[in-house]
Design a protein around this motif. Sequence first.
Motif, short mmCIF file in Angstrom:
data_model
loop_
_atom_site.label_atom_id
_atom_site.label_comp_id
_atom_site.label_asym_id
_atom_site.label_seq_id
_atom_site.Cartn_x
_atom_site.Cartn_y
_atom_site.Cartn_z
N SER A 1 -5.37 -0.98 8.16
CA SER A 1 -5.85 -1.56 6.90
C SER A 1 -4.63 -1.93 6.06
O SER A 1 -3.56 -1.32 6.20
N PHE A 2 -4.83 -2.93 5.21
CA PHE A 2 -3.71 -3.49 4.44
C PHE A 2 -4.12 -3.79 3.01
O PHE A 2 -5.27 -4.17 2.74
N THR B 1 2.20 -6.22 9.45
CA THR B 1 1.42 -5.49 10.45
C THR B 1 1.97 -4.07 10.56
O THR B 1 3.16 -3.83 10.32
N ILE B 2 1.09 -3.16 10.91
CA ILE B 2 1.47 -1.76 11.08
C ILE B 2 1.10 -1.35 12.50
O ILE B 2 0.06 -1.77 13.03
N SER B 3 1.96 -0.56 13.11
CA SER B 3 1.70 -0.09 14.46
C SER B 3 2.30 1.30 14.61
O SER B 3 3.11 1.73 13.79
N ARG B 4 1.90 1.97 15.67
CA ARG B 4 2.40 3.30 15.90
C ARG B 4 2.67 3.51 17.38
O ARG B 4 1.99 2.91 18.23
N GLY C 1 0.90 5.98 6.97
CA GLY C 1 0.83 4.90 5.99
C GLY C 1 2.19 4.52 5.46
O GLY C 1 3.16 5.26 5.60
N TRP C 2 2.21 3.35 4.87
CA TRP C 2 3.38 2.86 4.15
C TRP C 2 2.97 2.59 2.71
O TRP C 2 1.91 1.99 2.45
N TYR C 3 3.82 3.01 1.83
CA TYR C 3 3.65 2.78 0.40
C TYR C 3 4.95 2.17 -0.12
O TYR C 3 5.98 2.23 0.55
#
Length: 115
Positions: free
Chosen positions: A58-59, A68-71, A35-37
């Motif tokens: 989820s955002f 956008t988030i990716s891994r 996650g990002w905070y």
Amino acid sequence: QVHLVESGGGLVQAGGSLRLSCAASGIIFSINTMGWYRQAPGKQREWVASITSGGRTSFADSVKGRFTISRDNAKKTVYLQMNSLKPEDTAVYYCNAFYIPNDYWGQGTQVTVSS
């Protein structure tokens, strides 16, 4: 020892883009929810986005449609692509790795959006 190292922060004008990266070591990256905070001056840390081990994202409402988030499990790295940045996105952004009962944090990277 667990390390989460964020990079990619900086100063950008409103409407611009940045991509944050978080490189992990010392954990079984693929099983963690990443996650990002972020934490703005004088405010509490808030959740921005998450991606599960299965790739479900989820955002927060405040960034939906812009971030956008990716891994990349092979690189043990999670990314946060931030587009259409606003001055209110200015904050220190933190990477988080979560897999019960462990919860790890990076040191943060500063994002400043000028108007």
